[in-house]
Design a protein around this motif. Structure first.
Motif, PDB file in Angstrom:
ATOM      1  N   ALA A  49       0.832  -1.209   0.000  1.00  0.00           N
ATOM      2  CA  ALA A  49       0.000   0.000   0.000  1.00  0.00           C
ATOM      3  C   ALA A  49       0.864   1.256   0.000  1.00  0.00           C
ATOM      4  N   LYS A  50       1.947   1.249   0.773  1.00  0.00           N
ATOM      5  CA  LYS A  50       2.843   2.411   0.802  1.00  0.00           C
ATOM      6  C   LYS A  50       3.509   2.601  -0.557  1.00  0.00           C
ATOM      7  N   THR A  51       3.913   1.513  -1.191  1.00  0.00           N
ATOM      8  CA  THR A  51       4.497   1.607  -2.535  1.00  0.00           C
ATOM      9  C   THR A  51       3.496   2.213  -3.502  1.00  0.00           C
ATOM     10  N   ALA A  52       2.247   1.752  -3.441  1.00  0.00           N
ATOM     11  CA  ALA A  52       1.199   2.297  -4.313  1.00  0.00           C
ATOM     12  C   ALA A  52       1.047   3.793  -4.100  1.00  0.00           C
ATOM     13  N   SER A  53       1.021   4.211  -2.858  1.00  0.00           N
ATOM     14  CA  SER A  53       0.906   5.634  -2.554  1.00  0.00           C
ATOM     15  C   SER A  53       2.113   6.409  -3.078  1.00  0.00           C
ATOM     16  N   ASP A  54       3.304   5.843  -2.913  1.00  0.00           N
ATOM     17  CA  ASP A  54       4.531   6.511  -3.335  1.00  0.00           C
ATOM     18  C   ASP A  54       4.595   6.719  -4.846  1.00  0.00           C
ATOM     19  N   VAL A  55       3.992   5.799  -5.631  1.00  0.00           N
ATOM     20  CA  VAL A  55       4.064   5.912  -7.093  1.00  0.00           C
ATOM     21  C   VAL A  55       2.797   6.537  -7.683  1.00  0.00           C
ATOM     22  N   GLY A  56       1.945   7.119  -6.826  1.00  0.00           N
ATOM     23  CA  GLY A  56       0.791   7.866  -7.310  1.00  0.00           C
ATOM     24  C   GLY A  56      -0.415   7.039  -7.678  1.00  0.00           C
ATOM     25  N   ALA A  57      -0.472   5.768  -7.245  1.00  0.00           N
ATOM     26  CA  ALA A  57      -1.628   4.927  -7.536  1.00  0.00           C
ATOM     27  C   ALA A  57      -2.811   5.324  -6.656  1.00  0.00           C
ATOM     28  N   ALA A  58      -4.006   4.981  -7.113  1.00  0.00           N
ATOM     29  CA  ALA A  58      -5.225   5.314  -6.375  1.00  0.00           C
ATOM     30  C   ALA A  58      -5.711   4.162  -5.511  1.00  0.00           C
ATOM     31  N   THR A  59      -5.286   2.940  -5.851  1.00  0.00           N
ATOM     32  CA  THR A  59      -5.737   1.753  -5.126  1.00  0.00           C
ATOM     33  C   THR A  59      -4.829   0.589  -5.478  1.00  0.00           C
ATOM     34  N   VAL A  60      -4.973  -0.497  -4.722  1.00  0.00           N
ATOM     35  CA  VAL A  60      -4.348  -1.778  -5.073  1.00  0.00           C
ATOM     36  C   VAL A  60      -5.469  -2.810  -5.164  1.00  0.00           C
TER      37      VAL A  60
END
Length: 242
Positions: free
Chosen positions: A97-108
């Motif tokens: 989840a932190k990786t997703a947030s760091d790369v600008g993703a909206a969800t996993v």
């Protein structure tokens, strides 16, 4: 960060067939798709068909390292979604989840969450929200309606209905009726459908049946050896949107 209606989405496995071609593809899809699904390469893509399995096996990098090849997927002008298997991250949900947030993703999106790890649904929602992400859920036409309604009440970014048993594999079932039925269960929740989408007529019929968004993956990946051909195919598919 919401997805516009109606929408065409594109699935890509991160760093397939190479990091260079993956990033080149992202650079060239401007105006052709409304959201992106970025697959996290795994050794066991158990719900994927042969084409996407091949893409996982052929990715230059594995796991979260593969999605970190750019620092902000949203700069490509799309709504980015990471798609992985929760079986790889049962004990490290916060890391993905932190990786997703760091790369600008909206969800996993985890396609195995509902089917194989239902006991982790609450934990998943908590981790998404604590990292500034929205939850999203993958279902099938056989998912109990009571559960679908419960998931739709969690304010997901979307609910993804798999049209067939695996990506890219088409079976002789009446998929439009499944979409109509699930649309009625979901209410206003954003409904994405995918698996074996390969023509504008199919895109058109799925949107007409009640889908808000349609995803293409296998049919695009099969054409990636000639990127111009793949992009032309994507433009052709987009012609199916109302």
């Amino acid at each position: 960060m919401g997805i516009s209606r109606p929408a065409l989405g594109l699935y890509l496995t991160a760093t397939y067939p190479s990091t260079k071609r993956f990033l080149e593809t992202l650079d060239k899809i401007s105006g052709l798709v409304d959201f992106l699904e970025i697959g996290i390469p795994t050794r066991n893509p158990k719900y994927d068909g042969p084409v996407i399995r091949m893409a996982h096996q052929g990715a230059e990098l594995m796991g979260l390292n593969a999605v970190k090849v750019t620092d902000d997927y949203s700069k490509y002008g799309k709504v980015p979604v990471l798609m992985g298997y929760i079986s790889d991250y049962v004990n490290s949900l916060n890391d993905v989840a932190k990786t997703a947030s760091d790369v600008g993703a909206a969800t996993v999106l985890f396609p195995d969450l509902i089917f194989d790890y239902p006991e982790l649904i609450g934990r998943y929602i908590e981790v998404m929200r604590s990292n500034g992400l929205a939850p999203s859920f993958f279902i099938s036409s056989k998912t109990p309606y009571r559960l679908i309604r419960s998931l739709s009440e969690q304010e997901p970014l979307f609910i993804y209905l798999g049209l067939y048993a695996a990506t890219g594999i088409k079976l002789p079932i009446y998929i439009e009726q499944n979409v109509v039925t699930i649309r009625g269960v979901l209410g206003d929740a954003f409904l994405i459908v995918g698996f074996a989408v390969n023509s504008p007529d199919m895109v058109r019929s799925l949107i007409k049946a009640g889908a808000d968004g349609v995803v293409v993956g296998s049919a695009f990946i099969q054409r990636m050896s000639d990127l111009n051909d793949a992009l032309s195919f994507l433009k052709w598919l987009r012609g199916g949107l109302p």
